[in-house]
Design an enzyme around this catalytic site. Structure first.
Site, PDB file in Angstrom:
ATOM      1  N   ARG A 241       0.852  -1.181   0.000  1.00 14.26           N
ATOM      2  CA  ARG A 241       0.000   0.000   0.000  1.00 14.26           C
ATOM      3  C   ARG A 241       0.888   1.230   0.000  1.00 14.26           C
ATOM      4  O   ARG A 241       1.695   1.399   0.914  1.00 14.26           O
ATOM      5  CB  ARG A 241      -0.828  -0.047   1.286  1.00 14.26           C
ATOM      6  CG  ARG A 241      -2.094   0.699   1.252  1.00 14.26           C
ATOM      7  CD  ARG A 241      -2.906   0.358   2.470  1.00 14.26           C
ATOM      8  NE  ARG A 241      -2.379   0.906   3.704  1.00 14.26           N
ATOM      9  CZ  ARG A 241      -3.122   1.411   4.665  1.00 14.26           C
ATOM     10  NH1 ARG A 241      -4.434   1.438   4.523  1.00 14.26           N
ATOM     11  NH2 ARG A 241      -2.598   1.864   5.768  1.00 14.26           N
TER      12      ARG A 241
ATOM     13  N   THR B 226      -0.702   7.677  -1.054  1.00 13.40           N
ATOM     14  CA  THR B 226      -1.975   7.632  -1.799  1.00 13.40           C
ATOM     15  C   THR B 226      -2.901   6.533  -1.276  1.00 13.40           C
ATOM     16  O   THR B 226      -4.088   6.530  -1.594  1.00 13.40           O
ATOM     17  CB  THR B 226      -1.706   7.328  -3.282  1.00 13.40           C
ATOM     18  OG1 THR B 226      -1.112   6.014  -3.359  1.00 13.40           O
ATOM     19  CG2 THR B 226      -0.748   8.334  -3.900  1.00 13.40           C
TER      20      THR B 226
ATOM     21  N   ASP C 141       0.179  -2.388  12.253  1.00 10.73           N
ATOM     22  CA  ASP C 141       0.551  -2.896  10.927  1.00 10.73           C
ATOM     23  C   ASP C 141       0.781  -4.409  11.031  1.00 10.73           C
ATOM     24  O   ASP C 141       1.731  -4.860  11.677  1.00 10.73           O
ATOM     25  CB  ASP C 141       1.820  -2.182  10.451  1.00 10.73           C
ATOM     26  CG  ASP C 141       2.159  -2.549   9.017  1.00 10.73           C
ATOM     27  OD1 ASP C 141       2.210  -1.650   8.169  1.00 10.73           O
ATOM     28  OD2 ASP C 141       2.373  -3.760   8.739  1.00 10.73           O
TER      29      ASP C 141
ATOM     30  N   ASP D 247       4.241  -5.797   9.789  1.00 13.63           N
ATOM     31  CA  ASP D 247       5.336  -5.461  10.707  1.00 13.63           C
ATOM     32  C   ASP D 247       5.242  -6.266  11.990  1.00 13.63           C
ATOM     33  O   ASP D 247       6.257  -6.712  12.527  1.00 13.63           O
ATOM     34  CB  ASP D 247       5.316  -3.957  11.031  1.00 13.63           C
ATOM     35  CG  ASP D 247       5.832  -3.123   9.872  1.00 13.63           C
ATOM     36  OD1 ASP D 247       6.576  -3.675   9.032  1.00 13.63           O
ATOM     37  OD2 ASP D 247       5.501  -1.927   9.804  1.00 13.63           O
TER      38      ASP D 247
END
Ligand code: PRP
Ligand code: URA
Length: 217
Positions: free
Chosen positions: A112, A116, A208, A211
């Protein structure tokens, strides 16, 4: 607080089983280790797989037990493909393959763009006969849904027609976006949270997923 399942889009099934919810709570905790996070994701994946495969077709075949012959059910119909959205889909894939070891696997490499929030593809590999298979698309996080939509677009290009999307956590915005773009793809989730924040992260979420799984931050 997660959204009340009865108020959700009809395309979504929330797996509110106590074991799923308990494990998810441990995964959400900031201080849960990488090793525990990965192990819990694998365990939850098995429970989600159990629900996501509930409608697989079965047929009776003749077998011999040690006592006598019988008609017994076995899986029939289309074979399964698990389509893992890299990286974090790999965490769900392990548990799914524990339950369905004979399934084929597709990989869709996407990240991702942090500015944006659009999905950028870097890898794609799928079995050749996707049109004859039932595909379960895997990614723990459905946030904006840009990644899920791009992955499903790509899988449809490769011939897939029969898909489900399985995630751990979804945002209501992601559910609406995915259902609007791919109304033919049901969503299975462990929870649908409150909203997205200004960075496109699920709130309250778990951070995340990639991560946390791989210890990269
Ligand atoms: C995360 C996650 C999803 C995506 C969800 O991946 O695993 O693929 O974000 O966000 P979206 O619904 O807004 O598209 P990320 O891009 O961080 O890549 P990674 O798995 O390689 O860490
Ligand atoms: N990707 C993640 O891993 N977590 C989020 O909350 C949103 C996107």
């Amino acid at each position: 607080m997660p959204t009340d399942p009865s108020k959700l889009h009809p395309n979504v099934t929330v797996i509110d089983h106590p074991l799923v919810q308990h494990k998810l709570t441990i995964m959400r905790r900031r201080d849960t280790s990488t090793a525990s996070f990965r192990q819990l994701l694998r365990e939850i994946a098995m429970l989600l797989c159990y629900e996501a495969t509930r409608d697989l077709e079965i047929e009776n075949v003749e077998i011999d037990t040690p006592i006598q012959p019988m008609q017994a059910p076995v899986l029939s119909g289309k074979k399964l493909v698990f389509a893992s959205i890299l990286r974090a889909g790999e965490g769900l894939l392990d548990g799914m393959l524990d339950l369905v070891p004979a399934a084929r696997v597709a990989h869709v490499g996407l990240y991702r763009d942090p500015k944006t929030l659009s999905a950028v593809e870097y890898y794609f590999k799928a079995p050749e006969d996707m049109g004859n298979r039932r595909v379960i698309v895997l990614d723990p996080m459905l946030a904006t849904a840009n990644s899920a939509i791009a992955a499903i677009d790509r899988l449809k290009e490769a011939g897939a027609t029969d898909m489900k999307f399985v995630c751990l956590l979804a945002a209501p915005e992601g559910v609406d976006n995915l259902s609007g773009n791919h109304p033919d793809v049901p969503i299975v989730a462990a929870a649908v949270d409150e909203r997205l924040n200004e960075h496109g992260y699920i709130v309250p979420g778990l951070g995340d997923a990639g991560d946390r799984m791989f210890g990269t931050k």
